[in-house]
Design an enzyme around this catalytic site. Structure first.
Site, PDB file in Angstrom:
ATOM      1  CB  SER A 123     -17.980  -6.780   7.310  1.00 45.83           C
ATOM      2  OG  SER A 123     -18.616  -6.517   6.065  1.00 45.83           O
ATOM      3  CG  HIS A 144     -14.644  -7.439  10.601  1.00 42.54           C
ATOM      4  ND1 HIS A 144     -15.657  -6.899  11.351  1.00 42.54           N
ATOM      5  CD2 HIS A 144     -14.670  -6.760   9.404  1.00 42.54           C
ATOM      6  CE1 HIS A 144     -16.271  -5.961  10.664  1.00 42.54           C
ATOM      7  NE2 HIS A 144     -15.691  -5.850   9.483  1.00 42.54           N
ATOM      8  CD  GLU A 156     -16.230  -7.452  15.105  1.00 40.91           C
ATOM      9  OE1 GLU A 156     -17.131  -7.188  15.903  1.00 40.91           O
ATOM     10  OE2 GLU A 156     -16.422  -7.615  13.874  1.00 40.91           O
ATOM     11  CG  ASN A 194     -21.278  -4.691  11.201  1.00 38.86           C
ATOM     12  OD1 ASN A 194     -21.456  -3.483  11.353  1.00 38.86           O
ATOM     13  ND2 ASN A 194     -20.357  -5.174  10.382  1.00 38.86           N
TER      14      ASN A 194
END
Length: 504
Positions: A123, A144, A156, A194
């Site tokens: 991540s 991910h 992802e 993120n």
């Protein structure tokens, strides 16, 4: 390129919470699954834990007994990496250290077939860097998942600099075949979620650090006005302050200490004190037995004004005008004005958050952005020490007459929801302009990955082409660090749209 065939075994290396979750997803989808962990006995323990979760799915009628038994038969712990030789996909979920991951994939490359897809669930690390030492980095991709992997739909699919299109496509289609919602993105710090989500935490912490409001009030405004499922303080307590700060720090460092991603000093002190959130019993809030949850600041009862004068249509807050009328308050409209303000009987003004401050104007109270003014149960107001008490009382009474709780915060430019949404929108436009992902995939990622009520692009369309840009320009004038400066991508979007409207 189609998804990995169900007859092809899938291996998961690393059997912590995330590894077990990914293994369960592949298993329920119908693949044979191999579990490997470097710690002796952990793979077998993980297999038992997954079996127990399958039992619970049967109890909840989400899985048949026959399907559970078949899945159990397909799940095998492995004692060595050599037992993964016939796998068509290996997903790594080990310690977030670049050297550990690089060494693991170097060993796997000597074992698996040339057409085996290799994937990392990292991540925070660079997919390109992890796969850079491989002889065949083209088959290496990021997958991910979000925790808990069996429940959250988003995956992802991250293409490193050397990832082949065929490998990324196969990973994408495999994730979709597993019942997930994949989004494609380039290898950039934080990927989509993120990266774009950093302002949700950063702006809340900035308001707190400036003494604008306490955590309970900020969280309440984000939930009850902004429509977010959780506030930033309670969410980071749930995630773990150390985990959240680590991701923030990683993104900041990976972007060469870009000021837009600067970590919070207040959060750093929280981590240093060992108050990591729910898992330690204390974070921003106290979770120990008998501890009371602090209440958000809520203003006392005030009388509503008899009338207001609307100067302009109120822009994103236009729905307030019919609501005020429905509450029995007279609305006089000044059609010649294109502003976003209400004039109160005292002569003071009630203005939608625009990045400016009350102290600059004296007799002005700002009100915050809401996702839906009808559904919102709380509205934040901000005023300076120079704002007349009567003006503030009329503003409070107006929103109370609309059935809202009112939180009065400090004279914070952009307030809480408005500045948060504007910065999320800005980072989303910047990410798309830099080729990270498409607008559609960014919106999907933010709705499914972090449960935002709207994707950034959908939100911006509601607010108007220049709303976020103009608010950030005002914030940038009041915070000379540059952290709030609107991106060139957002500038181009707003002004290109305006040019098209002017010629239509």
């Amino acid at each position: 390129m189609t998804a990995l065939d169900l007859s092809s075994p899938v291996a998961v290396v690393g059997t912590g919470t995330m590894g077990q979750g990914i293994a369960q997803v592949a298993l329920v989808a119908g693949h044979p699954v191999r579990l490997y962990d470097a710690a002796p006995g952990r793979a077998r323990d993980a297999a038992e834990a997954i079996g127990a979760r399958l039992d619970r799915l049967v109890e909840k009628d989400r899985l048949t007994g026959a399907d559970r038994d078949a899945a159990r038969a397909r799940l095998k712990p492995a004692d060595s990496l050599a037992e993964l030789a016939d796998c068509g996909l290996v997903v790594e979920a080990v310690l977030e250290r670049l050297d550990v991951k690089q060494r693991l994939f170097g060993e796997l490359e000597e074992i698996v077939a040339d057409d085996c897809l290799l994937a990392t669930n990292t991540s925070s690390l660079s997919v390109t860097a992890i796969g850079g030492a491989l002889r065949h980095p083209g088959r290496f991709v990021g997958l991910h998942f979000f925790n808990p992997a069996p429940l959250l739909p988003l995956v992802e699919v991250v293409s490193g600099f050397a990832t082949d299109v065929t490998s990324a496509t196969r990973a994408y289609e495999t994730a979709r075949a597993w019942g997930k919602t994949p989004v494609a993105c380039a290898d950039t710090p934080g990927f989509i979620v993120n990266r774009v989500a950093r302002p949700f935490y950063a702006e809340a912490f900035a308001v707190y650090e400036s003494q604008g409001a306490d955590p309970a009030t900020i969280d309440a405004v984000l939930r009850e006005s902004g429509g977010f499922r959780m506030g930033a303080f309670e969410l980071t307590d749930l995630i773990g302050q150390d985990v959240n700060e680590s991701v923030t720090h990683s993104v900041w460092q990976s972007f060469f200490q870009d000021v837009r991603f600067t970590p919070s000093l207040a959060q750093r002190r929280l981590v240093e004190s060992g108050r990591l959130g729910r898992k330690t019993g204390r974070g921003w809030y106290d979770y120990r037995d008998g501890a009371e949850r602090p209440e958000p600041h809520t203003a006392g009862k005030e009388q509503p004004p008899a009338y207001v004068i609307a100067e302009g249509g109120l822009g994103p807050a236009a729905e307030l005008l019919p609501m005020i009328r429905e509450a029995g308050i007279t609305v006089r409209e000044d059609d010649e004005d294109d502003g976003t303000r209400l004039v109160l009987p005292s002569g003071g003004q009630l203005v939608l958050a625009d990045g400016q401050t009350s102290v600059e104007f004296g007799d002005v109270v700002y009100f915050d952005l809401a996702l839906d003014y009808r559904k919102a149960t709380r509205i934040a107001l901000s005023a300076s020490q120079d704002t007349p008490a009567r003006t503030l009382a009329e503003a409070v009474g107006l929103f109370q007459a609309l059935g809202k709780k009112v939180s009065v915060i400090g004279d914070v430019p952009g307030m809480i929801v408005a500045r948060t949404v504007a910065r999320i929108v800005d980072l989303a436009y910047d990410a798309v302009a830099r080729g990270v992902a498409t607008e559609e995939d960014v919106d999907t990622a933010m709705r499914l990955g972090v449960n935002y009520p709207l994707g950034p692009f959908e939100w911006n369309r509601r607010l108007g082409r220049l709303w976020a840009h103009d608010l950030l320009e005002e914030l940038n004038l009041r915070d000379l660090s540059g952290r709030c400066a609107p991106s060139l991508a957002l500038y181009r979007h707003g002004h290109a749209a305006g040019k098209q409207e002017g010629t239509s």
